[in-house]
Design a protein around this motif. Structure first.
Motif, mmCIF file in Angstrom:
data_model
loop_
_atom_site.group_PDB
_atom_site.id
_atom_site.type_symbol
_atom_site.label_atom_id
_atom_site.label_comp_id
_atom_site.label_asym_id
_atom_site.label_seq_id
_atom_site.Cartn_x
_atom_site.Cartn_y
_atom_site.Cartn_z
ATOM 1 N N PHE A 199 -32.813 23.566 -139.394
ATOM 2 C CA PHE A 199 -31.873 22.452 -139.374
ATOM 3 C C PHE A 199 -32.241 21.419 -140.441
ATOM 4 O O PHE A 199 -33.382 21.342 -140.891
ATOM 5 N N HIS A 200 -31.250 20.614 -140.787
ATOM 6 C CA HIS A 200 -31.398 19.455 -141.675
ATOM 7 C C HIS A 200 -30.633 18.318 -141.022
ATOM 8 O O HIS A 200 -29.516 18.507 -140.544
ATOM 9 N N PHE A 201 -31.230 17.123 -140.997
ATOM 10 C CA PHE A 201 -30.624 15.981 -140.330
ATOM 11 C C PHE A 201 -30.799 14.747 -141.197
ATOM 12 O O PHE A 201 -31.857 14.528 -141.779
ATOM 13 N N GLY A 202 -29.771 13.931 -141.273
ATOM 14 C CA GLY A 202 -29.857 12.652 -141.955
ATOM 15 C C GLY A 202 -28.953 11.653 -141.262
ATOM 16 O O GLY A 202 -27.898 12.015 -140.749
ATOM 17 N N SER A 203 -29.385 10.398 -141.216
ATOM 18 C CA SER A 203 -28.552 9.381 -140.578
ATOM 19 C C SER A 203 -28.601 8.098 -141.389
ATOM 20 O O SER A 203 -29.498 7.891 -142.204
ATOM 21 N N MET A 228 -24.349 5.005 -134.844
ATOM 22 C CA MET A 228 -25.181 5.470 -135.950
ATOM 23 C C MET A 228 -24.516 6.733 -136.517
ATOM 24 O O MET A 228 -24.318 7.707 -135.796
ATOM 25 N N HIS A 229 -24.148 6.677 -137.806
ATOM 26 C CA HIS A 229 -23.538 7.836 -138.433
ATOM 27 C C HIS A 229 -24.633 8.832 -138.799
ATOM 28 O O HIS A 229 -25.715 8.453 -139.251
ATOM 29 N N PHE A 230 -24.357 10.127 -138.591
ATOM 30 C CA PHE A 230 -25.344 11.152 -138.936
ATOM 31 C C PHE A 230 -24.675 12.436 -139.379
ATOM 32 O O PHE A 230 -23.489 12.663 -139.119
ATOM 33 N N LYS A 231 -25.461 13.264 -140.067
ATOM 34 C CA LYS A 231 -25.040 14.607 -140.441
ATOM 35 C C LYS A 231 -26.137 15.565 -140.003
ATOM 36 O O LYS A 231 -27.319 15.303 -140.223
ATOM 37 N N LEU A 232 -25.731 16.653 -139.371
ATOM 38 C CA LEU A 232 -26.657 17.666 -138.887
ATOM 39 C C LEU A 232 -26.147 19.024 -139.330
ATOM 40 O O LEU A 232 -24.974 19.338 -139.132
ATOM 41 N N ILE A 233 -27.022 19.815 -139.926
ATOM 42 C CA ILE A 233 -26.691 21.184 -140.321
ATOM 43 C C ILE A 233 -27.622 22.114 -139.558
ATOM 44 O O ILE A 233 -28.843 21.979 -139.632
ATOM 45 N N LEU A 234 -27.034 23.043 -138.801
ATOM 46 C CA LEU A 234 -27.788 24.099 -138.133
ATOM 47 C C LEU A 234 -27.504 25.392 -138.874
ATOM 48 O O LEU A 234 -26.338 25.811 -138.966
ATOM 49 N N ARG A 256 -23.287 29.136 -138.952
ATOM 50 C CA ARG A 256 -23.741 27.844 -139.478
ATOM 51 C C ARG A 256 -22.856 26.755 -138.877
ATOM 52 O O ARG A 256 -21.641 26.912 -138.746
ATOM 53 N N ALA A 257 -23.465 25.627 -138.517
ATOM 54 C CA ALA A 257 -22.721 24.508 -137.939
ATOM 55 C C ALA A 257 -23.050 23.244 -138.726
ATOM 56 O O ALA A 257 -24.217 22.914 -138.911
ATOM 57 N N ASP A 258 -22.011 22.584 -139.237
ATOM 58 C CA ASP A 258 -22.153 21.305 -139.934
ATOM 59 C C ASP A 258 -21.475 20.241 -139.084
ATOM 60 O O ASP A 258 -20.270 20.307 -138.849
ATOM 61 N N LEU A 259 -22.249 19.256 -138.648
ATOM 62 C CA LEU A 259 -21.718 18.181 -137.815
ATOM 63 C C LEU A 259 -21.809 16.879 -138.596
ATOM 64 O O LEU A 259 -22.881 16.494 -139.060
ATOM 65 N N ASP A 260 -20.672 16.219 -138.773
ATOM 66 C CA ASP A 260 -20.582 14.924 -139.448
ATOM 67 C C ASP A 260 -19.979 13.982 -138.413
ATOM 68 O O ASP A 260 -18.796 14.087 -138.088
ATOM 69 N N ALA A 261 -20.797 13.078 -137.862
ATOM 70 C CA ALA A 261 -20.345 12.359 -136.676
ATOM 71 C C ALA A 261 -21.038 11.018 -136.523
ATOM 72 O O ALA A 261 -21.942 10.668 -137.273
ATOM 73 N N ASP A 262 -20.595 10.286 -135.508
ATOM 74 C CA ASP A 262 -21.224 9.049 -135.073
ATOM 75 C C ASP A 262 -21.867 9.288 -133.721
ATOM 76 O O ASP A 262 -21.264 9.902 -132.835
ATOM 77 N N LEU A 263 -23.074 8.797 -133.557
ATOM 78 C CA LEU A 263 -23.730 8.754 -132.263
ATOM 79 C C LEU A 263 -23.381 7.384 -131.684
ATOM 80 O O LEU A 263 -23.619 6.355 -132.320
#
Length: 168
Positions: free
Chosen positions: A109-113, A121-127, A135-142
């Motif tokens: 995984f790769h994660f950045g916020s 908190m805006h973040f991007k997560l790649i699994l 592959r899953a790319d999540l571009d979202a707000d927590l």
């Protein structure tokens, strides 16, 4: 090093409520969390921390995480956690990469916020893809709730093939 005050004395960082980790490495940490009343009870040290904390580099080697939800009877477990991360403060921004295993299947995984702004908190997560999921790319707000678990609002993009049910 302490902070130089006007009168010439030094106040240690911990007494000023500041904690700076230049490098921290956790080997085989085990974290078990239980959801209670739709919240994660984190205990007094984390719930009431008001000082500043910064991690230049933090790593985890061979960690494990379990999350239990007695209300639904569900449990989740991640093992073989390998993590390399940095954080400017407890409110972000955060950067992390690594891997973990669920049901014996490793996933990188790769994660950045960004930095937390009020309750978001805006973040991007790649699994990365594995045998259980594409592959899953999540571009979202927590979105943080005052007394409940945070929620996620955003977009997920799946890419690749899956044979059967997708387990994210």
């Amino acid at each position: 090093a302490g902070h130089q005050r006007d009168d010439g004395s030094k106040t240690p960082a911990l007494l000023r409520g500041e904690v700076d980790f230049v490098e921290a490495k956790l080997v085989r940490p085990q974290l078990a969390l239980t959801i209670k009343d739709d919240a994660l009870p984190l205990g007094p040290p984390l719930r009431h921390w008001t000082g500043s904390m910064r991690f230049e580099r933090i790593s985890v080697e061979d960690g494990s995480l379990s999350l239990n939800d007695p209300a639904t009877g569900r449990s989740y477990a991640a093992t073989d956690i390998l993590l390399s991360a940095e954080a400017s403060s407890l409110s972000g921004p955060f950067k992390a990469e690594g891997s973990f295993a669920v049901n014996g299947q490793p996933t990188a995984f790769h994660f950045g916020s960004g930095e937390r702004n009020a309750d978001r908190m805006h973040f991007k997560l790649i699994l990365n893809r594995n045998e259980q999921h594409p592959r899953a790319d999540l571009d979202a707000d927590l979105i943080f709730a005052k007394s409940a678990l945070p929620s996620v609002s955003g977009q997920i993009t799946l890419a690749g093939n899956s044979s059967g049910v997708i387990a994210l």
